[in-house]
Design a protein around this motif. Structure first.
Motif, mmCIF file in Angstrom:
data_model
loop_
_atom_site.group_PDB
_atom_site.id
_atom_site.type_symbol
_atom_site.label_atom_id
_atom_site.label_comp_id
_atom_site.label_asym_id
_atom_site.label_seq_id
_atom_site.Cartn_x
_atom_site.Cartn_y
_atom_site.Cartn_z
ATOM 1 N N ARG A 193 -31.278 36.470 49.090
ATOM 2 C CA ARG A 193 -32.525 37.136 49.482
ATOM 3 C C ARG A 193 -33.080 36.522 50.773
ATOM 4 N NH1 ARG A 193 -34.395 37.187 44.811
ATOM 5 N NH2 ARG A 193 -35.368 35.144 44.828
ATOM 6 N N ALA A 194 -33.061 35.199 50.871
ATOM 7 C CA ALA A 194 -33.602 34.514 52.051
ATOM 8 C C ALA A 194 -32.875 34.915 53.329
ATOM 9 C CB ALA A 194 -33.524 33.002 51.858
ATOM 10 N N PHE A 195 -31.583 35.156 53.223
ATOM 11 C CA PHE A 195 -30.781 35.461 54.399
ATOM 12 C C PHE A 195 -30.319 36.914 54.455
ATOM 13 C CE2 PHE A 195 -30.323 30.874 53.737
ATOM 14 C CZ PHE A 195 -30.751 30.416 54.975
ATOM 15 N N GLY A 196 -30.722 37.724 53.481
ATOM 16 C CA GLY A 196 -30.352 39.137 53.473
ATOM 17 C C GLY A 196 -28.859 39.363 53.322
ATOM 18 N N LEU A 197 -28.241 38.683 52.382
ATOM 19 C CA LEU A 197 -26.784 38.726 52.223
ATOM 20 C C LEU A 197 -26.369 39.570 51.026
ATOM 21 C CD1 LEU A 197 -26.161 34.890 52.571
ATOM 22 C CD2 LEU A 197 -26.093 36.600 54.398
ATOM 23 N N THR A 198 -25.241 40.200 51.160
ATOM 24 C CA THR A 198 -24.617 40.840 50.006
ATOM 25 C C THR A 198 -23.890 39.759 49.209
ATOM 26 O OG1 THR A 198 -22.520 41.261 51.130
ATOM 27 C CG2 THR A 198 -24.235 42.972 51.333
ATOM 28 N N PRO A 199 -23.663 39.992 47.923
ATOM 29 C CA PRO A 199 -22.915 38.999 47.141
ATOM 30 C C PRO A 199 -21.522 38.730 47.727
ATOM 31 C CG PRO A 199 -23.996 40.537 45.669
ATOM 32 C CD PRO A 199 -24.184 41.068 47.068
ATOM 33 N N GLU A 200 -20.876 39.766 48.234
ATOM 34 C CA GLU A 200 -19.527 39.617 48.793
ATOM 35 C C GLU A 200 -19.545 38.738 50.051
ATOM 36 O OE1 GLU A 200 -20.061 42.964 46.272
ATOM 37 O OE2 GLU A 200 -20.982 42.673 48.238
ATOM 38 N N PHE A 201 -20.500 39.015 50.952
ATOM 39 C CA PHE A 201 -20.577 38.227 52.186
ATOM 40 C C PHE A 201 -20.952 36.782 51.874
ATOM 41 C CE2 PHE A 201 -22.614 36.389 55.873
ATOM 42 C CZ PHE A 201 -21.671 36.621 56.855
ATOM 43 N N ALA A 202 -21.884 36.589 50.943
ATOM 44 C CA ALA A 202 -22.281 35.239 50.573
ATOM 45 C C ALA A 202 -21.089 34.448 50.038
ATOM 46 C CB ALA A 202 -23.412 35.281 49.546
ATOM 47 N N ALA A 203 -20.295 35.084 49.192
ATOM 48 C CA ALA A 203 -19.125 34.406 48.632
ATOM 49 C C ALA A 203 -18.113 34.070 49.729
ATOM 50 C CB ALA A 203 -18.482 35.270 47.556
ATOM 51 N N ALA A 204 -17.908 35.007 50.644
ATOM 52 C CA ALA A 204 -16.916 34.801 51.701
ATOM 53 C C ALA A 204 -17.352 33.748 52.723
ATOM 54 C CB ALA A 204 -16.635 36.122 52.410
ATOM 55 N N SER A 205 -18.643 33.567 52.897
ATOM 56 C CA SER A 205 -19.142 32.654 53.933
ATOM 57 C C SER A 205 -19.732 31.366 53.358
ATOM 58 C CB SER A 205 -20.180 33.369 54.788
ATOM 59 O OG SER A 205 -21.267 33.803 53.992
ATOM 60 N N ARG A 206 -19.533 31.120 52.084
ATOM 61 C CA ARG A 206 -20.121 29.979 51.400
ATOM 62 C C ARG A 206 -19.804 28.645 52.072
ATOM 63 N NH1 ARG A 206 -18.512 26.421 47.790
ATOM 64 N NH2 ARG A 206 -16.473 27.347 47.509
ATOM 65 N N VAL A 207 -18.572 28.419 52.449
ATOM 66 C CA VAL A 207 -18.173 27.146 53.058
ATOM 67 C C VAL A 207 -18.822 26.977 54.431
ATOM 68 C CG1 VAL A 207 -16.211 25.813 53.922
ATOM 69 C CG2 VAL A 207 -16.028 27.034 51.753
ATOM 70 N N LEU A 208 -18.871 28.044 55.204
ATOM 71 C CA LEU A 208 -19.525 27.965 56.513
ATOM 72 C C LEU A 208 -21.015 27.666 56.360
ATOM 73 C CD1 LEU A 208 -17.827 30.989 58.299
ATOM 74 C CD2 LEU A 208 -17.410 28.563 58.706
ATOM 75 N N ALA A 209 -21.650 28.291 55.386
ATOM 76 C CA ALA A 209 -23.071 28.060 55.145
ATOM 77 C C ALA A 209 -23.325 26.613 54.739
ATOM 78 C CB ALA A 209 -23.590 29.017 54.080
ATOM 79 N N ALA A 210 -22.463 26.070 53.903
ATOM 80 C CA ALA A 210 -22.626 24.682 53.484
ATOM 81 C C ALA A 210 -22.528 23.741 54.682
ATOM 82 C CB ALA A 210 -21.581 24.325 52.428
ATOM 83 N N ASN A 211 -21.638 24.061 55.614
ATOM 84 C CA ASN A 211 -21.516 23.261 56.833
ATOM 85 C C ASN A 211 -22.807 23.345 57.648
ATOM 86 O OD1 ASN A 211 -20.606 22.902 59.835
ATOM 87 N ND2 ASN A 211 -19.020 21.965 58.578
ATOM 88 N N GLN A 212 -23.353 24.541 57.803
ATOM 89 C CA GLN A 212 -24.639 24.710 58.490
ATOM 90 C C GLN A 212 -25.722 23.911 57.781
ATOM 91 O OE1 GLN A 212 -24.448 29.285 60.091
ATOM 92 N NE2 GLN A 212 -25.954 28.776 58.594
ATOM 93 N N GLY A 213 -25.712 23.959 56.466
ATOM 94 C CA GLY A 213 -26.704 23.231 55.688
ATOM 95 C C GLY A 213 -26.645 21.739 55.933
ATOM 96 N N LEU A 214 -25.442 21.227 56.062
ATOM 97 C CA LEU A 214 -25.282 19.805 56.348
ATOM 98 C C LEU A 214 -25.945 19.443 57.671
ATOM 99 C CD1 LEU A 214 -23.996 17.170 55.347
ATOM 100 C CD2 LEU A 214 -21.973 17.791 56.672
ATOM 101 N N TYR A 215 -25.751 20.273 58.689
ATOM 102 C CA TYR A 215 -26.379 20.015 59.988
ATOM 103 C C TYR A 215 -27.899 20.095 59.893
ATOM 104 C CZ TYR A 215 -21.813 20.052 62.160
ATOM 105 O OH TYR A 215 -20.531 19.746 62.509
ATOM 106 N N ASN A 216 -28.417 21.035 59.118
ATOM 107 C CA ASN A 216 -29.865 21.104 58.928
ATOM 108 C C ASN A 216 -30.370 19.862 58.201
ATOM 109 O OD1 ASN A 216 -31.135 23.558 60.058
ATOM 110 N ND2 ASN A 216 -29.472 24.539 58.943
ATOM 111 N N GLY A 217 -29.570 19.333 57.302
ATOM 112 C CA GLY A 217 -29.924 18.079 56.641
ATOM 113 C C GLY A 217 -29.981 16.913 57.622
ATOM 114 N N PHE A 218 -29.052 16.897 58.578
ATOM 115 C CA PHE A 218 -29.083 15.842 59.600
ATOM 116 C C PHE A 218 -30.350 15.941 60.445
ATOM 117 C CE2 PHE A 218 -24.176 15.845 59.632
ATOM 118 C CZ PHE A 218 -24.131 14.882 58.640
ATOM 119 N N LEU A 219 -30.750 17.176 60.787
ATOM 120 C CA LEU A 219 -31.996 17.349 61.537
ATOM 121 C C LEU A 219 -33.180 16.826 60.733
ATOM 122 C CD1 LEU A 219 -31.444 20.899 63.068
ATOM 123 C CD2 LEU A 219 -31.426 18.716 64.285
ATOM 124 N N ALA A 220 -33.235 17.164 59.458
ATOM 125 C CA ALA A 220 -34.320 16.682 58.598
ATOM 126 C C ALA A 220 -34.310 15.157 58.522
ATOM 127 C CB ALA A 220 -34.199 17.295 57.205
#
Length: 117
Positions: A34-61
């Motif tokens: 909901r936060a990113f406007g994703l379909t379940p299929e796209f979310a599943a396919a891009s999960r690893v990339l999103a986790a990598n982005q999340g790690l970088y956001n964690g470094f910023l924090a």
């Protein structure tokens, strides 16, 4: 650093902690989709990339939280706020204009408050 600048930096850090949680842990769940406007299929396919982005956001924090600690180098806060602004502008230009308001604007306000101190 003034109290207003410290509070603004803490808010930006908390925003990035939340983005990290959304991208690493909630990407494929209803809240993340909901936060990113994703379909379940796209979310599943891009999960690893999103986790990598999340790690970088964690470094910023982490950098922003570091800047709030006593004895932190004076240049740490503007460096990490600048990184957030650049990431927000790039994200707004390439992914969604919403990123400009959610990420870059709060960081720009915090940077302004830091400079005014």
């Amino acid at each position: 650093m003034t109290l207003a600048a410290s509070i603004a930096i803490a808010v930006v850090a908390l925003i990035h902690v939340w983005i990290m949680v959304l991208e690493i842990f909630l990407w494929t769940r209803p809240a993340g989709r909901r936060a990113f406007g994703l379909t379940p299929e796209f979310a599943a396919a891009s999960r690893v990339l999103a986790a990598n982005q999340g790690l970088y956001n964690g470094f910023l924090a982490a950098g922003l939280i570091w800047s709030l600690l006593p004895g932190s180098p004076a240049a740490i806060a503007p460096f990490f706020l600048g990184c957030v602004i650049v990431a927000g502008v790039f994200g707004a230009a390439t992914a969604s204009r919403k990123i400009l308001w959610v990420q870059a604007l709060p960081a720009a306000i915090a940077l302004l408050l830091f400079w005014l101190a």
